[in-house]
Write a protein that holds these residues in place. Structure first.
Motif, short mmCIF file in Angstrom:
data_model
loop_
_atom_site.label_atom_id
_atom_site.label_comp_id
_atom_site.label_asym_id
_atom_site.label_seq_id
_atom_site.Cartn_x
_atom_site.Cartn_y
_atom_site.Cartn_z
N ILE A 134 -74.17 84.14 76.65
CA ILE A 134 -75.50 83.72 76.19
C ILE A 134 -75.61 84.09 74.72
O ILE A 134 -75.27 85.20 74.32
CB ILE A 134 -76.62 84.43 76.97
N CYS A 135 -76.09 83.17 73.89
CA CYS A 135 -76.28 83.46 72.48
C CYS A 135 -77.76 83.35 72.11
O CYS A 135 -78.42 82.36 72.47
CB CYS A 135 -75.45 82.53 71.61
N VAL A 136 -78.25 84.38 71.41
CA VAL A 136 -79.66 84.47 71.03
C VAL A 136 -79.73 84.66 69.52
O VAL A 136 -79.53 85.77 69.01
CB VAL A 136 -80.35 85.66 71.74
N PRO A 137 -80.01 83.60 68.74
CA PRO A 137 -80.05 83.74 67.29
C PRO A 137 -81.32 84.44 66.82
O PRO A 137 -82.41 84.25 67.39
CB PRO A 137 -80.03 82.29 66.80
N THR A 138 -81.18 85.24 65.78
CA THR A 138 -82.35 85.90 65.16
C THR A 138 -82.56 85.41 63.74
O THR A 138 -83.43 85.92 63.04
CB THR A 138 -82.18 87.43 65.18
N THR A 139 -81.75 84.47 63.30
CA THR A 139 -81.96 83.80 62.02
C THR A 139 -81.84 82.30 62.24
O THR A 139 -81.14 81.85 63.16
CB THR A 139 -80.92 84.22 60.96
N ALA A 140 -82.52 81.52 61.42
CA ALA A 140 -82.42 80.07 61.50
C ALA A 140 -81.42 79.61 60.47
O ALA A 140 -81.76 79.38 59.31
CB ALA A 140 -83.79 79.44 61.26
N GLY A 141 -80.15 79.54 60.87
CA GLY A 141 -79.14 79.20 59.88
C GLY A 141 -77.80 78.76 60.40
O GLY A 141 -77.39 77.62 60.23
N THR A 187 -84.52 85.00 55.02
CA THR A 187 -84.90 83.70 55.59
C THR A 187 -84.20 82.57 54.85
O THR A 187 -83.72 81.61 55.46
CB THR A 187 -86.42 83.51 55.49
N ALA A 188 -84.13 82.68 53.53
CA ALA A 188 -83.67 81.56 52.70
C ALA A 188 -82.19 81.27 52.86
O ALA A 188 -81.79 80.10 52.97
CB ALA A 188 -83.97 81.86 51.23
N ALA A 189 -81.36 82.30 52.86
CA ALA A 189 -79.91 82.06 52.90
C ALA A 189 -79.48 81.31 54.16
O ALA A 189 -78.76 80.30 54.07
CB ALA A 189 -79.16 83.39 52.77
N PRO A 190 -79.90 81.74 55.36
CA PRO A 190 -79.53 80.96 56.55
C PRO A 190 -80.11 79.54 56.54
O PRO A 190 -79.46 78.60 57.01
CB PRO A 190 -80.11 81.78 57.71
N SER A 247 -82.04 74.40 62.61
CA SER A 247 -80.76 75.10 62.48
C SER A 247 -79.85 74.79 63.65
O SER A 247 -78.65 74.53 63.49
CB SER A 247 -81.01 76.60 62.38
N MET A 248 -80.43 74.81 64.86
CA MET A 248 -79.63 74.53 66.05
C MET A 248 -79.10 73.10 66.02
O MET A 248 -77.92 72.84 66.32
CB MET A 248 -80.48 74.75 67.30
N MET A 249 -79.96 72.15 65.65
CA MET A 249 -79.53 70.75 65.62
C MET A 249 -78.45 70.53 64.56
O MET A 249 -77.51 69.77 64.77
CB MET A 249 -80.74 69.85 65.37
N ALA A 250 -78.58 71.22 63.43
CA ALA A 250 -77.54 71.13 62.40
C ALA A 250 -76.23 71.71 62.91
O ALA A 250 -75.14 71.19 62.61
CB ALA A 250 -77.99 71.84 61.13
N GLY A 251 -76.32 72.78 63.71
CA GLY A 251 -75.13 73.36 64.31
C GLY A 251 -74.45 72.40 65.26
O GLY A 251 -73.21 72.24 65.25
N MET A 252 -75.24 71.75 66.11
CA MET A 252 -74.68 70.75 67.02
C MET A 252 -74.02 69.61 66.25
O MET A 252 -72.97 69.09 66.66
CB MET A 252 -75.79 70.21 67.92
N ALA A 253 -74.63 69.24 65.12
CA ALA A 253 -74.09 68.14 64.32
C ALA A 253 -72.76 68.52 63.69
O ALA A 253 -71.76 67.80 63.83
CB ALA A 253 -75.09 67.75 63.24
N PHE A 254 -72.73 69.67 63.00
CA PHE A 254 -71.51 69.96 62.23
C PHE A 254 -70.33 70.33 63.11
O PHE A 254 -69.18 70.03 62.77
CB PHE A 254 -71.77 71.05 61.19
N VAL A 255 -70.56 70.99 64.24
CA VAL A 255 -69.41 71.41 65.03
C VAL A 255 -68.71 70.20 65.66
O VAL A 255 -67.53 70.26 65.98
CB VAL A 255 -69.82 72.44 66.10
N ASN A 256 -69.44 69.09 65.79
CA ASN A 256 -68.84 67.88 66.32
C ASN A 256 -68.43 66.87 65.25
O ASN A 256 -67.79 65.87 65.56
CB ASN A 256 -69.82 67.21 67.30
N ALA A 257 -68.81 67.14 64.00
CA ALA A 257 -68.44 66.24 62.91
C ALA A 257 -67.63 66.94 61.83
O ALA A 257 -66.97 66.28 61.03
CB ALA A 257 -69.69 65.62 62.28
N SER A 258 -67.70 68.25 61.77
CA SER A 258 -67.02 69.12 60.81
C SER A 258 -67.87 69.34 59.56
O SER A 258 -68.75 68.56 59.23
CB SER A 258 -65.65 68.57 60.39
N VAL A 259 -67.55 70.44 58.89
CA VAL A 259 -68.12 70.71 57.57
C VAL A 259 -67.08 70.32 56.53
O VAL A 259 -66.03 69.78 56.86
CB VAL A 259 -68.54 72.20 57.43
#
Length: 385
Positions: A134-141, A187-190, A247-259
């Protein structure tokens, strides 16, 4: 039809106060002895105690490892694995930023694997069966709660990435209340990191796909619309929730499309100078995105239409430049350092960092919209020295 494979956690919970559901989530995965991976700062805030209390409601015991460091070194990850094994854990929880979640992913896998960390590095090189996670983020990044990648730092000071479907979490638990009251720079960096994830996913040369595109667009809308609010109002739950979702949606996007190359140039800054990942991405995003405009101006123009809907442009190149200007202006407003020299980087460091990018991180240049040479990387670094 476009052929693609898209992976994401089977369960996502996004709600203020959702940490209270941690016990229910752990019980649904059959957990009885949880191992929480976090960092000292969150322990001081009492987040680990809140997680343990939530587990206790379902009779689940817990042990805490709170020695995670930024850009987690191999040594710390091995220490966490040993502590988890000693605790008799049958479930792992990553609580914190990307470093805690990335460490938790490896711990969950390593407990049932004979591989060394180096043997796990690469694409689908990991073997074994991981524990429930289970993963629980504490930053939006970082979006690590929904990705199948873990980035660690080797003894040689190099960033090493494990890409494996085995480390995709079972549950991503997003609670915006855990992000309340964070200082503006934290807040800003993530947040800027998440924006880079969305942009690089949308412009990926090799793995761009319709699902990631849709997620990246919505992520950018949420992140850019709420950025200034969360910097000035640390207790706005709605804005914080929108940032966490973006942040979560961006994570889903990049892990399937790459950075791409922003991450390539940022990695040496993190490994050599311990600049936090989101900040290092923010430092180099402007030069990289501007360098990419000849190859990606149409895509950047499409993103400008999303993030600057009130503006009208006569040409894609104008829109692309305005889009990059907007991101750079966000960095300027963030309170983060915008140059590398105050962070310890010197002219003498630029050449070795550029060689690392062009010789050892080629996988991220391959996905970038435009190829780049050693001299071009040197010029980009110098522009923000």
């Amino acid at each position: 039809m476009t052929e693609l494979t898209f992976m994401t956690p089977p369960r996502i919970i996004c709600a203020p106060g959702a940490l209270a559901r941690l016990g229910d989530c752990a019980a649904s995965l059959g957990g009885t002895r949880a191992f929480i991976v976090t960092d000292p700062g969150l322990t001081r805030l009492g987040y680990d105690a809140r997680a343990l209390a939530a587990l206790e409601t379902r009779g689940i015991s817990g042990a805490v490892f709170d020695r995670v460091e930024a850009d987690p070194p191999y040594a710390v990850v091995r220490e966490a694995v040993a502590a988890a094994r000693a605790s008799g854990a049958d479930l792992v929880i990553g609580l914190g930023g990307g470093s805690s979640m990335d460490t938790a992913k490896v711990v969950a896998l390593a407990l049932n694997s004979d591989q060394t960390l180096d043997e796990m590095v690469g694409t689908e090189q990991a073997t074994g069966t991981r524990l429930p996670l289970i993963c629980v983020p504490t930053t939006a990044g970082t979006g690590s709660e929904v990705t199948f990648v873990s980035v660690l730092t080797s003894e040689e000071g190099l960033k090493k990435a494990i890409y494996s479907s085995k480390i995709l979490p079972d549950v991503a638990l997003l609670d915006a209340e855990l992000t309340l009251g964070m200082p503006p720079h934290v807040t800003a960096a993530p947040a800027l990191d998440a924006m880079v994830h969305a942009v690089e996913a949308y412009t990926s040369r090799t793995r761009k796909n319709p699902i990631s595109d849709a997620l990246a667009i919505k992520a950018l809308q949420l992140l850019t619309a709420n950025f200034d609010t969360v910097l000035t109002d640390g207790h706005n739950v709605q804005a914080r929730s929108d940032m966490l979702l973006g942040s979560m949606m961006a994570g889903m996007a990049f892990v399937n499309a790459s950075v791409g190359a922003v991450h390539a140039l940022s990695y040496p800054l993190g490994a050599r100078f311990h600049v936090p990942h989101g900040h290092s991405n923010a430092l180099v995003m402007g030069p990289v995105f501007r360098f990419n405009i000849p190859a990606a101006k149409t895509l950047y123009a499409e993103l400008a239409a999303i993030t600057l809907p009130e503006r009208q442009f006569n040409a894609d190149e104008d829109a692309a430049n305005a889009f990059v200007d907007t991101l750079e202006a966000m960095l300027a407003r963030s309170g983060l350092q915008t140059r590398m020299a105050p962070l310890g980087v010197t002219e003498a460091d630029i050449g070795p960092m550029a060689r690392e990018v062009t010789e050892k991180i080629t996988r991220l240049i391959a996905t970038n919209p435009r190829d780049m040479t050693y001299d071009e990387v040197v010029a980009m670094y110098r522009s923000v020295l």
